[in-house]
Write an enzyme that holds these catalytic residues in place. Structure first.
Site, short mmCIF file in Angstrom:
data_model
loop_
_atom_site.label_atom_id
_atom_site.label_comp_id
_atom_site.label_asym_id
_atom_site.label_seq_id
_atom_site.Cartn_x
_atom_site.Cartn_y
_atom_site.Cartn_z
N GLY A 33 38.43 -14.67 48.07
CA GLY A 33 38.71 -13.85 48.44
C GLY A 33 39.98 -13.29 49.84
O GLY A 33 40.06 -14.53 50.51
N ALA A 71 26.20 -16.99 53.18
CA ALA A 71 26.75 -16.19 53.84
C ALA A 71 27.98 -16.65 54.23
O ALA A 71 28.37 -17.83 55.45
CB ALA A 71 25.73 -15.72 54.67
N GLY A 101 30.76 -15.67 54.85
CA GLY A 101 31.55 -14.65 55.44
C GLY A 101 33.12 -14.11 55.49
O GLY A 101 33.46 -13.90 56.10
N CYS A 139 31.60 -5.63 50.07
CA CYS A 139 32.05 -5.85 51.37
C CYS A 139 31.63 -4.67 52.19
O CYS A 139 31.98 -3.41 51.48
CB CYS A 139 33.27 -5.98 51.85
SG CYS A 139 34.62 -7.08 50.65
N LYS A 187 35.53 -5.47 40.33
CA LYS A 187 34.35 -6.78 41.46
C LYS A 187 33.08 -6.00 41.62
O LYS A 187 33.01 -5.60 42.64
CB LYS A 187 34.42 -7.82 41.41
CG LYS A 187 33.11 -8.59 41.67
CD LYS A 187 33.48 -10.22 41.95
CE LYS A 187 32.65 -11.26 41.42
NZ LYS A 187 33.13 -12.68 42.44
N GLY A 233 23.35 -18.23 41.30
CA GLY A 233 23.14 -19.57 40.43
C GLY A 233 22.68 -18.81 39.20
O GLY A 233 21.57 -17.92 38.46
N GLY A 290 25.15 -17.01 36.73
CA GLY A 290 24.27 -18.15 36.76
C GLY A 290 25.28 -18.35 35.63
O GLY A 290 23.29 -19.18 34.69
N GLY A 333 30.98 -19.51 38.47
CA GLY A 333 30.93 -19.72 39.79
C GLY A 333 29.74 -20.90 40.61
O GLY A 333 30.54 -22.08 40.25
C1 LIG Z 1 29.72 -19.91 48.24
C2 LIG Z 1 30.03 -18.56 47.75
C3 LIG Z 1 31.45 -18.06 47.47
C4 LIG Z 1 31.85 -17.15 47.10
N1 LIG Z 1 32.93 -16.39 47.36
C5 LIG Z 1 32.88 -14.96 46.50
C6 LIG Z 1 34.31 -14.16 47.01
O1 LIG Z 1 35.55 -14.64 48.41
N2 LIG Z 1 35.00 -13.47 46.91
C7 LIG Z 1 34.07 -12.36 45.49
O2 LIG Z 1 34.41 -11.29 44.92
N3 LIG Z 1 32.80 -13.20 45.22
C8 LIG Z 1 32.48 -14.22 45.92
N4 LIG Z 1 31.72 -15.22 45.58
C9 LIG Z 1 30.89 -14.15 44.29
C10 LIG Z 1 30.85 -15.63 42.89
O3 LIG Z 1 32.29 -15.37 42.78
C11 LIG Z 1 30.14 -14.48 41.68
O4 LIG Z 1 30.07 -13.79 41.39
C12 LIG Z 1 28.41 -14.74 42.14
O5 LIG Z 1 28.73 -16.77 43.10
C13 LIG Z 1 27.56 -14.79 41.08
O6 LIG Z 1 27.71 -15.93 39.78
P1 LIG Z 1 27.54 -17.88 39.47
O7 LIG Z 1 25.41 -17.60 39.38
O8 LIG Z 1 28.11 -18.05 38.20
O9 LIG Z 1 27.99 -18.38 40.92
C14 LIG Z 1 30.69 -16.10 45.73
C15 LIG Z 1 29.88 -16.78 45.36
C16 LIG Z 1 29.39 -18.51 45.90
C17 LIG Z 1 28.41 -19.39 45.64
#
Ligand SMILES: Cc1cc2nc3c(=O)[nH]c(=O)nc-3n(C[C@H](O)[C@H](O)[C@H](O)COP(=O)(O)O)c2cc1C
Ligand SMILES: Cc1cc2nc3c(=O)[nH]c(=O)nc-3n(C[C@H](O)[C@H](O)[C@H](O)COP(=O)(O)OP(=O)(O)OC[C@H]3O[C@@H](n4cnc5c(N)ncnc54)[C@H](O)[C@@H]3O)c2cc1C
Ligand SMILES: Cc1cc2nc3c(=O)[nH]c(=O)nc-3n(C[C@H](O)[C@H](O)[C@H](O)COP(=O)(O)OP(=O)(O)OC[C@H]3O[C@@H](n4cnc5c(N)ncnc54)[C@H](O)[C@@H]3O)c2cc1C
Ligand SMILES: Cc1cc2nc3c(=O)[nH]c(=O)nc-3n(C[C@H](O)[C@H](O)[C@H](O)COP(=O)(O)O)c2cc1C
Ligand code: FES
Ligand code: FES
Lengths: 262, 312, 312, 262
Positions: free
Chosen positions: B55, B79, B81, B139, B174, B226, B253, B274
């Protein structure tokens, strides 16, 4: 640096003490690319729990395609790794991070506490291979008790360094901390100190080096998810403000670039 | 006694996300794939459907102090941030590499106010190599006392309209899962002009360090991702796919082709991977291969036959 | 060189849930401990803080057709469909055993309308051996088109008031986590007169059987429980404990004394153990022992010192 | 019925075929309380994934405090169990459920398909111990191929029953289904059929028994969380409407009490 994801066969399993295990793995691509201070990310088990890979420093990497990790059983992931059998495959990727910057001219002092000894064997080997005169080099190893230090002494001796050991309980070497030994040593001016160990130890090593005007490189730890700069989860405070990321800016840092709580 | 089927021609995995055509439905989720370059040694990036980058905000952000992540049961909390290099450095430092890739690049954006989202979008107009914009509305809105845009249909719609009006590429919004009824949010952003919706972002969670009697994360709360969240994500994708007529992108996940196919059955036109990228850096490519194998083995004309094909 | 501490007198684990005093903060969660008798061969029931029985409705309910449960990553989904014997048989068949136990019995109730909750409560008035009523408001309100009581502050408050007005024992209201802001719901039921709030109920999720291309559960969606949801539960308990002045009871993924202590640090006066009972039928008793050991080892006067003691 | 949660030591590990494993466990309390058709809930691994226990029929329970389970590796849980070593402890609780109601007067016909053979060995033993004349009793075992049947034949023989075998591929016994064998047998009137196996097989066994007016008990499966009547997750449709719960009303039912899709 080239990175590789390999299914590495376990070719040797050594229980060096009740808690400490050393694994030798066949990982030719990683071994070829590795340098001291680099680490690998290893998956414990095949399930989804524990979810994340675990980071381990390269304890050795040899030209025959083998790597070693040396670790302590502290939780579920390391416990699962300690239950692996020779012949099984581990999913390993690396080498990762920025390793020790070896100063080929300066005398070297390696200081390892507990499992911080892990990356120093590989470093000792590389320094030794650099071919210059090493009689001024020094290795200081410490741990809680004999089991943390004694099993590794032979490996360090083969690189011909002068070796000092200390244990908290005095069961091997002198009783005390590695930093007590370091303090007692008259290091030559210009010596580079390469250290790895728990944070309080590194803070003390840093202090000693600052006092003596020696340059000091430390390998540190942090929680990690990716190990490769993608998650931004492994930050630590930088001396100049802002953050550094252990997996890509480190794990080896100049001690003065970090913030020490002491 | 089956006889071995010959490995046929490569199956048709193309999917449409509005006007955007992807060669396959597998994208990497924002914040989990860096700026793609990190994965170059391990993944054939051009095999992916799309890459979504970390992002981006108007100004660079340092993010939160450590500790930023912690493992939980079959999941992790983060987090971070929203640490990022800011839009200017993103364009000058990251886009040159990204546009050289043979894969659509989707830019994930975030802001503290509707105005920031608008400005960010305007800054991205005309930048070569951007296939689409993904709008992170999880956000906090600083003008509205920190309530997340994604929790309020009106604000979510306003952000969508602002971005959509300014953008010269398709807009994917999103959604946050931390809401009572995600279909209301989905319809709000559809009404606001979104070309597609992606979901879910992370669930808000917390971890406590019993020994220190402190929250593990410096930020106290963090986002849960996850395998642990997959059932919630699947349910929300299913609900949203039944409530909007724009394409839905499933996230949450996913760590195998089977997981991805489940989301597609539930109504997702595409998926994002992710957290799994951390555990298996090659996962996105493996999921593409696994979907291809499934399409071939089941003699499908195209993966599109499976979208929403759940019998319920 | 620590020397062994002598095992001191049994530590003070008592907690107050409004006017209700529990000998320790460990209860068994509704729907996961049957009517307690099922666990008699394995657990010293009198060692528990309280037992909460399976949710009871006015009329008996058959529940949903099979398949009702499915395992997920570190969790499980259930769609039991509130199968229960109904309040009359509960009183005549289950209460005699329950009131013979040396442990407080909390009756979990559910209804389709506010009126049903009221009638249920009235039926329980005067029944000997009931220590408190827990109100499950995660049920759909049939009069309001099926929106869950727990998702609407007004309805949640109305149910609470109806039960509270009729009841002759303390009323605990159990909150649903499937909301945008759980503190609003918590305050609504506090305003409605609740003596305490318990949270969280299950997160709504879904699982898909890829082979059959069908939802795994006959009911399509189900409730997610187990370790997977602990981070969400801990966050919500922390938030709610900071927003209401009535006692908070923590639920979600607890399977050890450490987990329970984390919820207590986050502000819970007591906890409930759910899914973990299936995996380790003795878990509730073991958690009591573990908490006792912690209190002893840390030289606490009482477990109450820990409630909300998180440094944040 | 008294139930117990035991840490049961693995005292024997038998790989009966590529997929099929038999474990012998030391679980004296469970062994003492067990009857044929009962099952136990076993925890695979110590982690939180897989989360739920796995149900297994008691294959044997003996007076020396041992129990056996016999299972096929079909997923993660069974795979983890198949990786256990002799000497390790498994968390087991049981015995659970309603077992076979042995009719001590009537001739018995035991029909087992695939892993459905598991509970029948214990049943055969108990019927044998009942002491009456068994020359009219019959055991029919079937499976996909030899490996599902052959390794168990000796165990059944020791109870002196007349034994018929069938495999899908004809690699052991006759080629065909256990139900083909059952159909071909002239069972005496009043015979009680005790069956266990996959649903389609049980449906056919039930049909045959209905046609011949024989009473039939079947052991069935369902997904389970608790195994003891607490979660209400294991329901199946009852012939009379409503539901039955496999863990407390079964796993052994009179076939006529269930709904058969055939
Ligand atoms: C370390 C980390 C950083 C993330 N940063 C962003 C981000 O900058 N912008 C965003 O829209 N989602 C962000 N996400 C959310 C992921 O894009 C995703 O929506 C979320 O992790 C669920 O998918 P997953 O279970 O496959 O990880 C972040 C997730 C993780 C774990
Ligand atoms: C770059 C790097 C190199 C490392 N090299 C080695 C090594 O050579 N040998 C070795 O024994 N260990 C090393 N570690 C630490 C090692 O990664 C952890 O011990 C391991 O991840 C613990 O996993 P676990 O599942 O057994 O423990 P967990 O169950 O995850 O945790 C048990 C305890 O260990 C702590 N812990 C968990 N992960 C980490 C981590 N990443 N860093 C620090 N503490 C942690 C937890 O807070 C907890 O107190 C290294 C860490 C890093 C970041
Ligand atoms: C009362 C009872 C007695 C049983 N006795 C035996 C026995 O003696 N020997 C034996 O091999 N198996 C037996 N089973 C089945 C056994 O419990 C499952 O094979 C096992 O739980 C699968 O676990 P897994 O983790 O390996 O598979 P998973 O990874 O959980 O699933 C793999 C496959 O098995 C199916 N499956 C999972 N759980 C069950 C279940 N409870 N019932 C049916 N199918 C399931 C899944 O749908 C999936 O297709 C019994 C089941 C019950 C209910
Ligand atoms: C099988 C099952 C049945 C449940 N039935 C009820 C119920 O009848 N009433 C209720 O309020 N909660 C019910 N719950 C929710 C639990 O009480 C608890 O809130 C939830 O499972 C989260 O806790 P856990 O993660 O410890 O299981 C049920 C949960 C499960 C798993
Ligand atoms: S561990 Fe992911 S960025 Fe360092
Ligand atoms: S498995 Fe829980 S009630 Fe049957």
């Amino acid at each position: 640096m080239s990175q590789h994801q390999e299914k590495a066969r376990i070719i040797r399993f050594e229980q060096l003490s009740a808690d400490n295990v050393r694994l030798t793995l066949e990982a030719p691509l990683i071994a070829a690319a590795a340098a001291p201070g680099h680490f690998v990310m290893i998956r414990a088990g095949n399930g989804q729990d524990p979810l994340l890979r675990r980071p381990f420093s390269l304890h050795q990497a040899s030209s025959n395609g083998q790597i070693q990790i040396y670790f302590r059983i502290v939780g579920r992931g390391t416990d699962m790794l300690a239950h692996c059998r020779v012949g099984e495959l581990l999913d390993v990727f690396g080498p990762l991070g920025r390793g020790y910057r070896i100063d080929r001219q300066a005398p070297a002092c390696l200081v390892g506490g507990g499992l911080g000894i892990a990356p120093l064997l590989f470093l000792a080997k590389r320094i030794c291979q650099s071919g210059r005169d090493h009689h001024r080099d020094l290795v200081i190893l410490g741990g809680r008790s004999s089991g943390d230090v004694e099993p590794l002494v032979e490996d360090f001796r083969q690189f011909g360094r002068s070796l000092q050991c200390a244990t908290d309980d005095g069961s091997f070497g002198r009783q005390g901390l590695v930093t007590d030994v370091l303090k007692a040593e008259q290091l030559e001016p210009g010596t580079v100190v390469y250290a790895c160990g728990p944070e309080p130890m590194l803070a003390r090593v840093h202090r000693i080096c600052v006092d003596r005007g020696l340059s000091c490189q430390v390998s540190i730890e942090s929680v990690m998810a990716c190990g490769m700069g993608a998650c931004l989860g492994c930050n630590v405070d930088a001396a100049g403000g802002g953050y550094l990321h252990v997996c890509i800016d480190g794990p080896v840092f100049n001690a003065e670039d970090l913030v020490w709580n002491s | 006694m089956e006889f071995l089927k010959e490995r046929g021609p490569y199956p048709d995995l193309r999917v449409n996300i509005g006007s955007l055509v992807l060669q396959n439905p597998v994208m990497t989720a924002s914040g989990t794939f860096g700026y793609a370059r990190e994965f170059e040694p391990l993944v054939n990036l051009h095999r992916l459907g799309a890459v979504i980058v970390k992002g981006i905000s108007l100004a660079p952000r340092q993010g939160n102090p450590p500790q930023r992540i912690v493992e939980t049961a079959c999941g992790m909390l983060n987090a971070i941030g929203l640490q990022n290099v800011g839009v200017e450095r993103f364009i000058s430092e990251k886009m040159p590499y990204l546009r050289g890739l043979d894969v659509p690049v989707i830019v994930n954006i975030l802001g503290d106010t509707v105005e920031e989202y608008r400005q960010l979008t305007e800054r991205l107009v005309g930048v070569d190599g951007i296939a689409a914009i993904e709008v992170n509305i999880s956000c906090p809105n600083v003008k509205k006392g920190g309530v997340a845009f994604g929790a309020d249909p009106k604000m979510a719609r306003a952000v969508t309209e602002a971005v959509k009006t300014a953008a010269d590429v398709p807009v994917m919004v999103k959604l946050s899962p931390n809401v009572s009824d995600i279909t209301i949010l989905a319809r709000a952003v559809e009404d606001g002009g979104a070309d597609s919706v992606s979901l879910i972002n992370t669930l808000i969670g917390m971890a406590i360090d019993l020994r220190r009697r402190k929250p593990v994360l410096a930020n106290v709360i963090g986002g849960l991702s996850g395998p642990a969240i997959k059932p919630v994500a699947l349910r929300m994708v299913y609900q949203v796919a039944g409530s909007v007529s724009i394409p839905v992108i499933g996230i949450g996940g996913i760590d195998s082709a089977e997981d991805a196919l489940e989301f597609i059955l539930a109504g997702a036109s595409a998926v994002q991977i992710g957290t799994a990228n951390f555990i298996n850096p090659r996962v996105s490519e493996e999921v593409v291969e696994g979907i291809a194998a499934y399409v071939r083995e089941h003699d499908l004309q195209s993966i599109r036959e499976l979208i929403g094909a759940l019998e319920a």
